[in-house]
Design a protein around this motif. Structure first.
Motif, mmCIF file in Angstrom:
data_model
loop_
_atom_site.group_PDB
_atom_site.id
_atom_site.type_symbol
_atom_site.label_atom_id
_atom_site.label_comp_id
_atom_site.label_asym_id
_atom_site.label_seq_id
_atom_site.Cartn_x
_atom_site.Cartn_y
_atom_site.Cartn_z
ATOM 1 N N VAL A 56 0.857 -1.187 0.000
ATOM 2 C CA VAL A 56 0.000 0.000 0.000
ATOM 3 C C VAL A 56 0.894 1.238 0.000
ATOM 4 O O VAL A 56 1.339 1.701 1.054
ATOM 5 C CB VAL A 56 -0.928 0.024 1.238
ATOM 6 C CG1 VAL A 56 -1.886 1.210 1.156
ATOM 7 C CG2 VAL A 56 -1.698 -1.281 1.368
ATOM 8 N N ALA A 58 1.762 4.986 0.169
ATOM 9 C CA ALA A 58 0.985 6.070 0.788
ATOM 10 C C ALA A 58 1.862 7.310 0.971
ATOM 11 O O ALA A 58 2.956 7.223 1.531
ATOM 12 C CB ALA A 58 0.430 5.617 2.139
ATOM 13 N N GLU A 61 -1.490 10.333 3.508
ATOM 14 C CA GLU A 61 -2.852 9.812 3.314
ATOM 15 C C GLU A 61 -3.581 9.616 4.640
ATOM 16 O O GLU A 61 -4.405 8.716 4.781
ATOM 17 C CB GLU A 61 -2.803 8.477 2.554
ATOM 18 C CG GLU A 61 -2.159 8.541 1.198
ATOM 19 C CD GLU A 61 -3.080 9.149 0.142
ATOM 20 O OE1 GLU A 61 -4.148 9.652 0.515
ATOM 21 O OE2 GLU A 61 -2.714 9.124 -1.040
ATOM 22 N N ILE A 65 -6.369 6.604 4.881
ATOM 23 C CA ILE A 65 -5.665 5.335 5.057
ATOM 24 C C ILE A 65 -6.432 4.389 5.972
ATOM 25 O O ILE A 65 -6.399 3.154 5.789
ATOM 26 C CB ILE A 65 -4.228 5.575 5.607
ATOM 27 C CG1 ILE A 65 -3.403 4.288 5.580
ATOM 28 C CG2 ILE A 65 -4.267 6.167 7.012
ATOM 29 C CD1 ILE A 65 -3.005 3.833 4.223
ATOM 30 N N THR A 68 -9.122 2.454 4.040
ATOM 31 C CA THR A 68 -8.457 1.501 3.141
ATOM 32 C C THR A 68 -8.005 0.266 3.892
ATOM 33 O O THR A 68 -8.240 -0.872 3.462
ATOM 34 C CB THR A 68 -7.245 2.167 2.453
ATOM 35 O OG1 THR A 68 -7.706 3.243 1.637
ATOM 36 C CG2 THR A 68 -6.483 1.171 1.598
ATOM 37 N N VAL A 84 2.408 -1.244 4.502
ATOM 38 C CA VAL A 84 2.173 0.147 4.127
ATOM 39 C C VAL A 84 3.524 0.820 3.923
ATOM 40 O O VAL A 84 4.390 0.777 4.795
ATOM 41 C CB VAL A 84 1.369 0.883 5.212
ATOM 42 C CG1 VAL A 84 1.208 2.361 4.844
ATOM 43 C CG2 VAL A 84 0.005 0.239 5.406
ATOM 44 N N THR A 93 0.475 9.434 8.685
ATOM 45 C CA THR A 93 0.052 8.238 7.948
ATOM 46 C C THR A 93 0.631 6.975 8.569
ATOM 47 O O THR A 93 -0.075 5.983 8.780
ATOM 48 C CB THR A 93 0.490 8.332 6.469
ATOM 49 O OG1 THR A 93 -0.214 9.413 5.844
ATOM 50 C CG2 THR A 93 0.184 7.048 5.725
ATOM 51 N N ALA A 97 -1.403 3.798 10.376
ATOM 52 C CA ALA A 97 -1.271 2.444 9.821
ATOM 53 C C ALA A 97 -0.820 1.457 10.893
ATOM 54 O O ALA A 97 -1.300 0.316 10.944
ATOM 55 C CB ALA A 97 -0.287 2.457 8.662
ATOM 56 N N ASP A 138 -3.807 1.135 -3.818
ATOM 57 C CA ASP A 138 -3.511 2.500 -3.402
ATOM 58 C C ASP A 138 -4.151 2.819 -2.058
ATOM 59 O O ASP A 138 -5.152 2.213 -1.666
ATOM 60 C CB ASP A 138 -3.989 3.499 -4.453
ATOM 61 C CG ASP A 138 -3.069 3.535 -5.673
ATOM 62 O OD1 ASP A 138 -2.015 2.875 -5.643
ATOM 63 O OD2 ASP A 138 -3.419 4.221 -6.652
ATOM 64 N N ALA A 139 -3.597 3.826 -1.380
ATOM 65 C CA ALA A 139 -4.007 4.134 -0.009
ATOM 66 C C ALA A 139 -5.345 4.841 0.080
ATOM 67 O O ALA A 139 -5.843 5.082 1.185
ATOM 68 C CB ALA A 139 -2.934 4.988 0.671
#
Length: 407
Positions: A56, A58, A61, A65, A68, A84, A93, A97, A138-139
């Motif tokens: 992913v 990023a 994001e 995120i 996602t 990620v 971000t 995550a 994608d994020a």
């Protein structure tokens, strides 16, 4: 003078004819799939011993995120890990995550910026584990419940790269231009790949929701500064004799930006990149197809020559009127019939494709905005002809920050 008309007719005919064929065949396959999704599931059940990695990429994001990762965690099966890649992030971000208990790697580089470099970094990180399949989401996307398993089993079965059904949807109460853009993406990312795959071509990699068989990892180069790095990857594979397959049941969704300036910048990036790929790869693909006698490479090269949706429609309408009038005046009525018939087939195919979208289909009031939408393209291509190319930068999101939900 007659030869000028003949060549102009050929230049108009072939891209339009291939576009029409892709849309007609794609609509037919999409209609079948809506009635019985299992008809396109031609791959055996997922082998639970396979090892999969979801990358992913990023960049700043934090606002999206979380959603996602929630969808990815819900779709994960055994032996799948999510990584990620926090690439040149200046926000939280990576922190968000990690709160979802995902593996996070961080990358910072002043010059090498963009998705391609982030993915190359992620591939190098997971290479030592010898994954059977590497998937990319994608994020700012969400996936359906079976998307990851569908992508994983198809990539392993075909031993190639497979692309899922990646769509960009218009948000609620979107402007007509945004809804037209969503329809254009539906044609480009869903309908045409279905038709192109049936015609024997290699489908384009459309940005998110694709999977790479582990055996190909050592043969691909993602670390490039191309503004359409995903498209480049698919074309590089075509030059190696590999086909990218399409997996309709694997659905990946993102929301189009509603800000007009952001949308224009994003379209400029895609379309300038597309034109660059035409000039760079079409001659190579044609030579490769002739040398190796590969139909897939030939049809892929011809598909690449098809201009973006609205540009193609605008040019076809203008050239049809000019050429049709000229040929009628010099008595070449047969060519006039061809032009009229082709445009009628195109119109009918697009009406059918729009009907297949169900509740998301364009309304008559949206069609009225087509002329304004087409005029906005002039600025994009004026910049292209003046030598100004779009560079990579992050698409701005207007979604509010989402508090993370710990898993």
């Amino acid at each position: 003078m007659a030869y000028v008309f003949i060549w102009s007719f050929a230049i108009l005919l072939f891209p339009l004819l291939l576009f029409c064929l892709e849309v007609v065949v794609g609509c037919f396959r999409y209609a079948i799939a809506r009635r019985a999704t299992e008809s396109l599931r031609i791959v055996p059940a997922l082998d639970q011993t396979l090892k999969g990695v979801v990358l992913v990429p990023a960049h700043n994001e934090h606002s999206v995120i979380g959603a996602t990762l929630e969808s990815l965690l819900s779709a994960c099966s055994q032996n799948m890990r999510i990584i990620v890649i926090a690439d040149n992030c200046s926000d939280d971000t990576a922190v968000i995550a990690r709160q979802y208990h995902c593996e996070v790697i961080e990358r910072t580089h002043a010059q090498d910026r963009g998705k391609g470099f982030a993915l190359a970094f992620g591939l190098e990180h997971c290479r030592a584990d010898n994954p059977d399949v590497v998937m990319v989401v994608d994020a700012d996307c969400t996936v359906n419940a079976n998307a990851l398993s569908d992508l994983m089993r198809c990539a392993d079965h075909y031993q190639t790269i497979v692309q899922g059904a990646y769509t960009l949807v218009a948000p609620e109460h979107a402007k007509p231009a945004t809804r037209i853009s969503a329809f254009a993406v539906f044609i480009k990312n869903i309908i045409r790949p279905l038709g192109l795959a049936k015609l024997g071509g290699s489908v384009p990699i459309t940005g998110s929701g694709f999977a790479i068989a582990g055996t190909l990892i050592d043969h691909i180069d993602l670390a490039s500064g191309e503004i359409v790095e995903d498209m480049k990857l698919g074309l590089d594979l075509a030059l190696l004799g590999q086909k990218v397959e399409f997996v309709l049941p694997a659905k990946i969704t993102s929301v189009l930006p509603t800000d007009n300036q952001t949308s224009q910048v994003q379209r400029a990036r895609w379309e300038h990149g597309h034109i660059g790929m035409i000039t760079k790869y079409v001659p190579k693909l044609l030579l490769f197809s002739l040398k190796e006698l590969r139909w897939a490479s030939l049809i892929t090269a011809l598909d690449l020559c098809i201009l973006p949706f609205i540009v193609l429609l605008t040019l076809s309408a203008g050239l049809s009127i000019i050429l049709g009038s000229a040929m009628y005046l010099i008595g070449w009525s047969v060519f006039v019939y061809w032009i009229v018939g082709l445009n009628i087939m195109l119109l009918v195919a697009l009406i059918v494709a729009n009907a297949l979208r169900g509740s998301d289909r364009l309304q008559l009031k949206d069609v009225y905005a087509l002329s304004e939408y087409a005029l906005n393209k002039i600025g994009l291509y004026r910049a292209l002809t003046s030598g100004k190319r779009s560079r990579w930068h992050k698409t701005q999101r207007e979604l509010p920050a989402q508090p993370p939900k710990k898993k």
